[in-house]
Design a protein around this motif. Sequence first.
Motif, PDB file in Angstrom:
ATOM      1  N   VAL A  30      23.268  -4.683   7.932  1.00 31.02           N
ATOM      2  CA  VAL A  30      23.021  -4.230   6.579  1.00 31.02           C
ATOM      3  C   VAL A  30      21.654  -4.688   6.062  1.00 31.02           C
ATOM      4  CG1 VAL A  30      23.973  -4.277   4.221  1.00 31.02           C
ATOM      5  CG2 VAL A  30      25.497  -4.235   6.172  1.00 31.02           C
ATOM      6  N   THR A  31      20.900  -5.428   6.825  1.00 30.73           N
ATOM      7  CA  THR A  31      19.612  -5.945   6.405  1.00 30.73           C
ATOM      8  C   THR A  31      18.667  -4.794   6.070  1.00 30.73           C
ATOM      9  OG1 THR A  31      19.924  -7.823   7.859  1.00 30.73           O
ATOM     10  CG2 THR A  31      17.695  -7.426   7.057  1.00 30.73           C
ATOM     11  N   VAL A  32      18.110  -4.846   4.852  1.00 29.34           N
ATOM     12  CA  VAL A  32      17.201  -3.796   4.402  1.00 29.34           C
ATOM     13  C   VAL A  32      15.789  -4.186   4.798  1.00 29.34           C
ATOM     14  CG1 VAL A  32      16.284  -2.627   2.379  1.00 29.34           C
ATOM     15  CG2 VAL A  32      18.684  -3.257   2.457  1.00 29.34           C
ATOM     16  N   GLY A  33      15.054  -3.245   5.343  1.00 29.96           N
ATOM     17  CA  GLY A  33      13.680  -3.559   5.685  1.00 29.96           C
ATOM     18  C   GLY A  33      12.959  -2.375   6.279  1.00 29.96           C
ATOM     19  N   VAL A  34      11.671  -2.512   6.331  1.00 29.50           N
ATOM     20  CA  VAL A  34      10.798  -1.515   6.918  1.00 29.50           C
ATOM     21  C   VAL A  34      10.260  -2.115   8.203  1.00 29.50           C
ATOM     22  CG1 VAL A  34       8.718  -0.148   6.523  1.00 29.50           C
ATOM     23  CG2 VAL A  34      10.201  -0.723   4.614  1.00 29.50           C
ATOM     24  N   PRO A  35      10.259  -1.377   9.295  1.00 30.46           N
ATOM     25  CA  PRO A  35       9.794  -1.963  10.552  1.00 30.46           C
ATOM     26  C   PRO A  35       8.286  -2.223  10.546  1.00 30.46           C
ATOM     27  CG  PRO A  35      10.301   0.365  10.854  1.00 30.46           C
ATOM     28  CD  PRO A  35      10.722   0.004   9.469  1.00 30.46           C
ATOM     29  N   VAL A  36       7.912  -3.494  10.607  1.00 31.05           N
ATOM     30  CA  VAL A  36       6.511  -3.900  10.715  1.00 31.05           C
ATOM     31  C   VAL A  36       6.423  -5.020  11.736  1.00 31.05           C
ATOM     32  CG1 VAL A  36       5.809  -3.262   8.375  1.00 31.05           C
ATOM     33  CG2 VAL A  36       6.723  -5.510   8.783  1.00 31.05           C
ATOM     34  N   GLU A  37       5.266  -5.171  12.323  1.00 29.54           N
ATOM     35  CA  GLU A  37       5.008  -6.256  13.267  1.00 29.54           C
ATOM     36  C   GLU A  37       4.443  -7.434  12.477  1.00 29.54           C
ATOM     37  OE1 GLU A  37       5.474  -6.691  16.566  1.00 29.54           O
ATOM     38  OE2 GLU A  37       6.564  -4.793  16.584  1.00 29.54           O
ATOM     39  N   PRO A  74      16.183 -11.030  -3.236  1.00 31.60           N
ATOM     40  CA  PRO A  74      14.721 -11.146  -3.245  1.00 31.60           C
ATOM     41  C   PRO A  74      14.056  -9.770  -3.271  1.00 31.60           C
ATOM     42  CG  PRO A  74      15.586 -11.632  -1.066  1.00 31.60           C
ATOM     43  CD  PRO A  74      16.764 -11.469  -1.979  1.00 31.60           C
ATOM     44  N   LEU A  75      12.977  -9.694  -4.020  1.00 31.54           N
ATOM     45  CA  LEU A  75      12.185  -8.477  -4.087  1.00 31.54           C
ATOM     46  C   LEU A  75      11.137  -8.549  -2.989  1.00 31.54           C
ATOM     47  CD1 LEU A  75      11.589  -5.854  -5.643  1.00 31.54           C
ATOM     48  CD2 LEU A  75      10.025  -7.166  -7.048  1.00 31.54           C
ATOM     49  N   THR A  76      11.003  -7.472  -2.225  1.00 33.49           N
ATOM     50  CA  THR A  76      10.098  -7.470  -1.085  1.00 33.49           C
ATOM     51  C   THR A  76       9.105  -6.320  -1.203  1.00 33.49           C
ATOM     52  OG1 THR A  76      11.875  -8.346   0.293  1.00 33.49           O
ATOM     53  CG2 THR A  76       9.988  -7.414   1.423  1.00 33.49           C
ATOM     54  N   ILE A  77       7.849  -6.651  -1.020  1.00 28.11           N
ATOM     55  CA  ILE A  77       6.782  -5.656  -0.953  1.00 28.11           C
ATOM     56  C   ILE A  77       6.302  -5.623   0.493  1.00 28.11           C
ATOM     57  CG2 ILE A  77       4.491  -4.990  -1.791  1.00 28.11           C
ATOM     58  CD1 ILE A  77       6.632  -4.974  -3.967  1.00 28.11           C
ATOM     59  N   THR A  78       6.179  -4.420   1.054  1.00 26.62           N
ATOM     60  CA  THR A  78       5.781  -4.273   2.448  1.00 26.62           C
ATOM     61  C   THR A  78       4.505  -3.443   2.540  1.00 26.62           C
ATOM     62  OG1 THR A  78       8.103  -4.324   3.103  1.00 26.62           O
ATOM     63  CG2 THR A  78       6.544  -3.510   4.728  1.00 26.62           C
ATOM     64  N   ILE A  79       3.566  -3.909   3.367  1.00 30.40           N
ATOM     65  CA  ILE A  79       2.364  -3.129   3.684  1.00 30.40           C
ATOM     66  C   ILE A  79       2.505  -2.733   5.148  1.00 30.40           C
ATOM     67  CG2 ILE A  79      -0.150  -3.075   3.721  1.00 30.40           C
ATOM     68  CD1 ILE A  79      -0.112  -5.497   1.830  1.00 30.40           C
ATOM     69  N   THR A  80       2.609  -1.438   5.409  1.00 30.20           N
ATOM     70  CA  THR A  80       2.799  -0.959   6.774  1.00 30.20           C
ATOM     71  C   THR A  80       1.466  -0.950   7.514  1.00 30.20           C
ATOM     72  OG1 THR A  80       2.491   1.358   6.138  1.00 30.20           O
ATOM     73  CG2 THR A  80       4.745   0.487   6.042  1.00 30.20           C
ATOM     74  N   ALA A  81       1.519  -0.680   8.807  1.00 28.63           N
ATOM     75  CA  ALA A  81       0.305  -0.650   9.631  1.00 28.63           C
ATOM     76  C   ALA A  81      -0.653   0.442   9.169  1.00 28.63           C
ATOM     77  CB  ALA A  81       0.677  -0.445  11.092  1.00 28.63           C
ATOM     78  N   GLU A  82      -0.117   1.497   8.576  1.00 27.62           N
ATOM     79  CA  GLU A  82      -0.955   2.585   8.074  1.00 27.62           C
ATOM     80  C   GLU A  82      -1.557   2.262   6.712  1.00 27.62           C
ATOM     81  OE1 GLU A  82       2.370   3.196   8.947  1.00 27.62           O
ATOM     82  OE2 GLU A  82       1.771   3.617  11.005  1.00 27.62           O
ATOM     83  N   ALA A 102      -1.610  -5.718  11.780  1.00 26.86           N
ATOM     84  CA  ALA A 102      -2.802  -4.891  11.933  1.00 26.86           C
ATOM     85  C   ALA A 102      -3.510  -4.635  10.605  1.00 26.86           C
ATOM     86  CB  ALA A 102      -2.417  -3.548  12.568  1.00 26.86           C
ATOM     87  N   VAL A 103      -2.886  -4.983   9.489  1.00 24.23           N
ATOM     88  CA  VAL A 103      -3.477  -4.749   8.173  1.00 24.23           C
ATOM     89  C   VAL A 103      -4.567  -5.789   7.921  1.00 24.23           C
ATOM     90  CG1 VAL A 103      -3.000  -4.695   5.687  1.00 24.23           C
ATOM     91  CG2 VAL A 103      -1.344  -3.764   7.299  1.00 24.23           C
ATOM     92  N   SER A 104      -5.677  -5.349   7.329  1.00 27.21           N
ATOM     93  CA  SER A 104      -6.798  -6.267   7.092  1.00 27.21           C
ATOM     94  C   SER A 104      -6.463  -7.266   5.986  1.00 27.21           C
ATOM     95  CB  SER A 104      -8.049  -5.477   6.705  1.00 27.21           C
ATOM     96  OG  SER A 104      -7.907  -4.940   5.403  1.00 27.21           O
TER      97      SER A 104
END
Length: 158
Positions: A52-59, A75-83, A121-123
């Motif tokens: 049930v873990t919520v998340g976006v796949p990132v490395e 917890p509130l989560t902000i995600t920055i994807t590789a794109e 990969a994000v700067s």
Amino acid sequence: MGAGVVQNQGAGTRRRRRGRGKTQPMAEINVTPFVDVMLVLLIIFMVAAPLVTVGVPVELPQTAAGALPTDQEEPLTITITAEGAVQIQTTETARDELVPKLRAIAAERTSDQIFLRADGAVSYAQVMQVMGALNAGGFANIGLVTDIGGPTLDGQGQ
């Protein structure tokens, strides 16, 4: 399921008969089926909970830092994807809409803690821009999410 019927033992017993029937209700409840169902449900929930873990796949980058303590509130989560796309929980948000949405969320929450997940990969500049937006949106307690097992930089790690 839980109650049964007991046969009368014959003429030698001194119990009064109710009506004409030769049977009387059993005073014991069989809890074995109830326990079986509860154990099956327990196993189902134990297997399903990690899925049930919520998340976006990132490395995530790996570090030697320990885990942060968690609050009662989700917890509130902000995600920055590789794109370079920014997501609040799992909802993609445009960068120019990020600060107003964060202010609205901050007004409803009791905690100012927020977790920032960024693909390796994000700067660094993009991560800092989003951190500035988080601060402008009312979140001062920013936790950076990483994977464990990275180098410790003291010569003893990987």
